[in-house]
Scaffold this active site. Structure first.
Site, PDB file in Angstrom:
ATOM      1  N   ARG A 151      -3.854 -15.445  41.734  1.00 37.88           N
ATOM      2  CA  ARG A 151      -2.789 -14.615  41.153  1.00 37.88           C
ATOM      3  C   ARG A 151      -1.485 -15.349  41.457  1.00 37.88           C
ATOM      4  O   ARG A 151      -1.075 -15.425  42.632  1.00 37.88           O
ATOM      5  CB  ARG A 151      -2.797 -13.217  41.758  1.00 37.88           C
ATOM      6  CG  ARG A 151      -1.577 -12.402  41.417  1.00 37.88           C
ATOM      7  CD  ARG A 151      -1.719 -10.933  41.798  1.00 37.88           C
ATOM      8  NE  ARG A 151      -2.610 -10.237  40.880  1.00 37.88           N
ATOM      9  CZ  ARG A 151      -2.721  -8.912  40.807  1.00 37.88           C
ATOM     10  NH1 ARG A 151      -2.003  -8.129  41.599  1.00 37.88           N
ATOM     11  NH2 ARG A 151      -3.538  -8.352  39.937  1.00 37.88           N
ATOM     12  N   HIS A 187      -3.003 -11.164  31.940  1.00 41.15           N
ATOM     13  CA  HIS A 187      -3.863 -10.478  32.918  1.00 41.15           C
ATOM     14  C   HIS A 187      -5.231 -10.249  32.278  1.00 41.15           C
ATOM     15  O   HIS A 187      -5.647  -9.111  32.020  1.00 41.15           O
ATOM     16  CB  HIS A 187      -3.223  -9.148  33.330  1.00 41.15           C
ATOM     17  CG  HIS A 187      -3.797  -8.551  34.578  1.00 41.15           C
ATOM     18  ND1 HIS A 187      -4.761  -9.177  35.345  1.00 41.15           N
ATOM     19  CD2 HIS A 187      -3.548  -7.368  35.210  1.00 41.15           C
ATOM     20  CE1 HIS A 187      -5.067  -8.406  36.378  1.00 41.15           C
ATOM     21  NE2 HIS A 187      -4.354  -7.309  36.325  1.00 41.15           N
ATOM     22  N   GLN A 232      -8.010  -7.711  33.628  1.00 41.03           N
ATOM     23  CA  GLN A 232      -7.777  -6.295  33.376  1.00 41.03           C
ATOM     24  C   GLN A 232      -8.351  -5.890  32.022  1.00 41.03           C
ATOM     25  O   GLN A 232      -8.876  -4.794  31.845  1.00 41.03           O
ATOM     26  CB  GLN A 232      -6.273  -5.987  33.435  1.00 41.03           C
ATOM     27  CG  GLN A 232      -5.960  -4.522  33.263  1.00 41.03           C
ATOM     28  CD  GLN A 232      -6.458  -3.658  34.419  1.00 41.03           C
ATOM     29  OE1 GLN A 232      -6.226  -3.995  35.573  1.00 41.03           O
ATOM     30  NE2 GLN A 232      -7.136  -2.559  34.117  1.00 41.03           N
ATOM     31  N   ASP A 292       2.261   0.232  30.605  1.00 36.94           N
ATOM     32  CA  ASP A 292       2.326  -0.501  31.871  1.00 36.94           C
ATOM     33  C   ASP A 292       3.707  -0.232  32.475  1.00 36.94           C
ATOM     34  O   ASP A 292       4.599   0.308  31.794  1.00 36.94           O
ATOM     35  CB  ASP A 292       2.110  -2.014  31.607  1.00 36.94           C
ATOM     36  CG  ASP A 292       1.967  -2.827  32.894  1.00 36.94           C
ATOM     37  OD1 ASP A 292       1.759  -2.235  33.975  1.00 36.94           O
ATOM     38  OD2 ASP A 292       2.074  -4.063  32.815  1.00 36.94           O
ATOM     39  N   CYS A 352      -3.172  -0.019  33.539  1.00 37.33           N
ATOM     40  CA  CYS A 352      -3.852  -0.928  34.476  1.00 37.33           C
ATOM     41  C   CYS A 352      -3.672  -0.519  35.927  1.00 37.33           C
ATOM     42  O   CYS A 352      -4.463  -0.907  36.775  1.00 37.33           O
ATOM     43  CB  CYS A 352      -3.381  -2.356  34.254  1.00 37.33           C
ATOM     44  SG  CYS A 352      -1.612  -2.603  34.583  1.00 37.33           S
ATOM     45  N   ARG A 355     -13.075  -2.893  36.989  1.00 33.28           N
ATOM     46  CA  ARG A 355     -12.683  -4.235  37.449  1.00 33.28           C
ATOM     47  C   ARG A 355     -13.839  -4.849  38.237  1.00 33.28           C
ATOM     48  O   ARG A 355     -14.158  -6.028  38.100  1.00 33.28           O
ATOM     49  CB  ARG A 355     -11.435  -4.152  38.343  1.00 33.28           C
ATOM     50  CG  ARG A 355     -10.159  -3.663  37.643  1.00 33.28           C
ATOM     51  CD  ARG A 355      -9.654  -4.641  36.616  1.00 33.28           C
ATOM     52  NE  ARG A 355      -9.427  -5.957  37.177  1.00 33.28           N
ATOM     53  CZ  ARG A 355      -8.305  -6.335  37.822  1.00 33.28           C
ATOM     54  NH1 ARG A 355      -7.299  -5.498  37.935  1.00 33.28           N
ATOM     55  NH2 ARG A 355      -8.185  -7.566  38.294  1.00 33.28           N
TER      56      ARG A 355
HETATM   57  N1   CP Z   1      -4.332  -3.654  37.870  1.00 37.63           N
HETATM   58  C1   CP Z   1      -4.230  -4.530  38.874  1.00 37.63           C
HETATM   59  O1   CP Z   1      -4.349  -5.740  38.694  1.00 37.63           O
HETATM   60  O2   CP Z   1      -3.999  -3.981  40.104  1.00 37.63           O
HETATM   61  P1   CP Z   1      -3.645  -4.751  41.440  1.00 37.63           P
HETATM   62  O3   CP Z   1      -2.248  -5.303  41.304  1.00 37.63           O
HETATM   63  O4   CP Z   1      -3.740  -3.689  42.506  1.00 37.63           O
HETATM   64  O5   CP Z   1      -4.624  -5.859  41.669  1.00 37.63           O
HETATM   65  N1  NVA Z   2       2.668  -5.933  34.547  1.00 41.65           N
HETATM   66  C1  NVA Z   2       2.285  -5.619  35.896  1.00 41.65           C
HETATM   67  C2  NVA Z   2       0.808  -5.488  36.007  1.00 41.65           C
HETATM   68  C3  NVA Z   2       0.298  -5.150  37.388  1.00 41.65           C
HETATM   69  C4  NVA Z   2      -1.207  -5.106  37.484  1.00 41.65           C
HETATM   70  C5  NVA Z   2       2.793  -6.705  36.827  1.00 41.65           C
HETATM   71  O1  NVA Z   2       2.716  -7.886  36.455  1.00 41.65           O
HETATM   72  O2  NVA Z   2       3.309  -6.388  37.893  1.00 41.65           O
END
Ligand code: CP
Ligand code: NVA
Length: 306
Positions: free
Chosen positions: A106, A133, A136, A221, A261, A289
């Site tokens: 990430r 992402h 997701q 989101d 998400c 997930r």
């Molecule tokens: N939706 C998602 O990716 O959650 P986290 O940031 O908790 O991993």
């Molecule tokens: N758009 C959000 C998604 C989190 C899972 C972020 O990038 O923070």
């Protein structure tokens, strides 16, 4: 170690057929897990999980997933690795991939994960970047399949920021041939190249009602993503007209579902009565997930979805 590893950095790294096979495998893995029928398809495989940003779902689902399949996971953050002290991502990729079987990362910049993948001799999975992402979407598509069946031909409304989630929904619309109406404020459009790649499968409007009336699925989101905390106040006023509330749900199809998400901010992008209401499937998305990423790791490591 593989000669030419297969990565999952973006949803279109899978073909439509592979994606469908993966989703069916995910549903099967879920049943097996619920019946306590342990699978050992990734016995002794080691997953390295590299996080530049916070996570609850991604971290736990990957670690639990590889463990359930007989393997193990190592959690790494820049705070306690040499990456945080300036060791190049290319060197990190070479070293990690000489020791583990698969890497999930990430990162902030999408470009960083593409460099990681380029220098890795094992598969790399995108666990979220500023741009996409895709993991997701595997869970969200599995959730739709479980509740409503085939997603082809339906209309989905994505409301809010043209961000990483929006980009992965655009990819899904093109791959699985459904229509994605995107309602977002000016200056917060999705990336033009990604949007154009979807052709008629996706389009942007400023009109929330126009985007959401009669649709079968509503998705939103957070207004400020990770790394955008300093913009929170400004974004809160810009995005205020783009909240999903009971009136928006009422104008959608009567059987419409709501997805997010997570994490969510109740009272901002969605009201509490909607996210906690009967049309919301957010807890299924979160749980899926686990199952869909188990199917993904099998696909990348075993080159099969059986
Ligand atoms: N939706 C998602 O990716 O959650 P986290 O940031 O908790 O991993
Ligand atoms: N758009 C959000 C998604 C989190 C899972 C972020 O990038 O923070």
């Amino acid at each position: 170690m593989m000669d030419r590893p297969r990565h999952f950095l973006s949803l279109p790294d899978l073909s439509a057929d592979e994606l469908t096979g993966l989703l069916n495998r995910a549903i099967r893995l879920k049943q097996l897990q619920q019946n306590h029928q342990a699978q050992q398809t990734l016995k002794n495989r080691i997953l390295a999980m590299l996080f530049e940003k916070s996570s609850t779902r991604t971290r736990v689902s990957f670690e639990a997933g590889i463990t359930q399949l007989g393997g193990s996971a190592i959690f790494l953050s820049p705070r306690d690795t040499q990456l945080g002290r300036g060791e190049p991502i290319e060197d990190t990729a070479r070293v990690l991939s000489s020791m583990v079987d698969i890497i999930m990362a990430r990162t902030f910049e999408h470009e960083k994960i593409t460099r990681l993948a380029k220098y890795s001799s094992v598969p790399v999975i995108n666990g979220l970047t500023d741009r996409e992402h895709p993991c997701q979407l595997l869970a969200d598509l599995q959730t739709w399949l479980e509740h409503r069946g085939d997603i082809r031909g339906i209309t989905v409304a994505y409301v809010g920021d043209g961000n990483n989630m929006c980009h992965s929904w655009i990819h899904a619309a093109r791959l699985l041939d459904f229509r994605l109406n995107i309602a977002c404020p000016e200056n917060y459009d999705p990336d033009t190249t990604i949007l154009q790649s979807a052709g008629k499968n996706a389009g942007v409007t400023r009109d929330l009602m126009e985007a959401t009336s009669g649709v079968q699925l509503l998705v939103t989101d957070v207004w400020a993503s990770m790394g955008q905390e300093s913009e929170q106040n400004n974004r809160a006023s810009v995005f205020k007209p783009y909240q999903i509330d009971a009136d928006i749900m009422k104008a959608a199809d009567k059987d419409a579902l709501f997805m997010h998400c997570l994490p969510s901010h109740r009272g901002e992008e969605v009201t509490a009565d909607v996210i906690d209401g009967p049309q919301s499937v957010v807890w299924d998305e979160a749980e899926n997930r686990l199952h869909s990423q188990k199917a993904l790791m099998e696909l990348l490591l075993l080159e099969t979805t059986v």
